[in-house]
Scaffold this active site. Structure first.
Site, PDB file in Angstrom:
ATOM      1  CB  THR A  28      46.306  26.589  16.344  1.00  0.00           C
ATOM      2  OG1 THR A  28      45.132  27.165  15.752  1.00  0.00           O
ATOM      3  CG2 THR A  28      46.669  27.380  17.589  1.00  0.00           C
ATOM      4  N   GLY A  33      46.239  21.919   4.722  1.00  0.00           N
ATOM      5  CA  GLY A  33      45.319  22.923   4.204  1.00  0.00           C
ATOM      6  C   GLY A  33      45.648  24.373   4.463  1.00  0.00           C
ATOM      7  CE1 TYR A 183      33.148  23.940  11.435  1.00  0.00           C
ATOM      8  CE2 TYR A 183      31.445  24.843  10.004  1.00  0.00           C
ATOM      9  CZ  TYR A 183      32.782  24.718  10.349  1.00  0.00           C
ATOM     10  OH  TYR A 183      33.755  25.374   9.621  1.00  0.00           O
TER      11      TYR A 183
END
Length: 323
Positions: A28, A33, A183
């Site tokens: 995914t 990056g 996060y």
């Protein structure tokens, strides 16, 4: 292991001499990056990549190098997947199931970081909903396509040390929202998901692990103010200096993706199964509160088996689906 790798190892160094011809890999987030570099390095060693991405046009442009470096047996197909929409997640998984092609590796690489408060299409807090719940439903739905001997690698982060999951208030309905607190919750969830997935599937020859790629300047930091980012680096360096450690250094993308490919295709399943890895090795369990995120290690709550089982049950309740 005959070779030793560390923080500065690159994907090409880790995969030197590894032949992945005939292997199929689902990744995914191959539109930028780490995802692109992970796909490139694996395809360069013969693997066939299926990239699940939110923006297919963007990913197509970003992955030209994957095709250029691919060995004769390697290649790349892109499929649409928006992890912030369970309808999209289920549609993508169902399409893969209908096609029926199996996978040797599944790499849950996509994610967002430290964004302002927001909600997914389904009303979940954006980071937990995207980084954890989207992958939770997607991977569990297509898990039957994972072959005996296959492996799941969840991309977590040293950021898991910011916070444990909150099973009583996962959407910050009563808890004050902070970008890094949210996060941290999502990255802890990534580890716990791997722990419970590994427990449930180990008897079928399928293993799971979680990895921290290291600090890399990628699109992941796009929501972060540059001054705030530098402030955090300065804080880490102050702690490193006090501890007699060298200054923090950003990793290159090739170094950042190395732990992913090491855990996926080089390390033994028993070595990494149900564990958290960093710098191409299994991380040490932290026995005390360690605020320096650059110093390495994994918090005990991220590997807690009962916590992992409870998160699985809570995740099923939230998405309205049992696995």
């Amino acid at each position: 292991m005959s070779k030793s790798f560390g923080a500065s190892s690159t994907t090409d160094e880790v995969l030197e001499g590894v032949d992945l011809s005939g292997k199929r890999v689902l990744i995914t987030g191959v539109s930028a990056g780490l995802g692109v570099e992970t796909a490139r390095s694996l395809a360069a060693h013969g693997a066939y990549i299926v990239g699940a991405v939110r923006d297919v046009a963007k990913a197509k442009a970003a992955t030209q190098g994957v095709l250029a470096d691919a060995k004769a047996t390697g290649g790349l197909t892109l499929v649409e997947l928006d992890l912030a929409s369970l309808a999209s997640v289920r549609k993508c998984a169902d399409q893969l199931l209908a096609k029926g092609d199996t996978f040797d590796l599944v790499l849950a690489n996509a994610g967002i970081m430290a964004c302002p408060f927001g909600k997914t299409v389904d009303g979940f807090e954006m980071q937990f909903g995207t980084n954890h719940l989207g992958h939770f439903v997607f991977i569990n739905r297509m898990a039957s396509l994972m072959k005996h001997g296959s492996r799941l690698v969840n991309l977590s982060s040293a950021g898991h040390r910011y916070s444990d999951v909150d099973l009583d208030d996962p959407n910050f309905e009563r808890t004050p929202y902070t970008e890094f607190g949210a996060y941290g919750r999502s990255k802890t969830a990534n580890v716990l998901f791997a722990v419970e997935f590994d427990r449930r599937h180990q008897q079928h020859g399928v293993r799971a692990t979680a990895v921290h790629p290291g600090g890399i300047r990628t699109e992941l930091t796009r929501h972060m103010d540059e001054a705030l980012l530098q402030q955090r680096v300065d804080e880490v360096n102050k702690q490193n200096q006090a501890a007699g450690k060298p200054p923090f250094q950003w990793k290159t993308v090739e170094q950042g993706a190395a732990t992913t490919v090491w855990a996926a295709a080089v390390a033994s399943a028993d070595e990494v199964g149900g564990r958290y890895c960093e710098d191409c090795h299994v991380a040490e369990l932290l026995t005390h509160a360690e605020e320096n995120l650059a110093s390495g290690g994994v918090r005990a709550y991220a590997l807690d088996a009962k916590r992992a089982e409870a998160l699985w049950a809570k995740s099923e309740e939230m998405v309205g689906e049992r696995f």
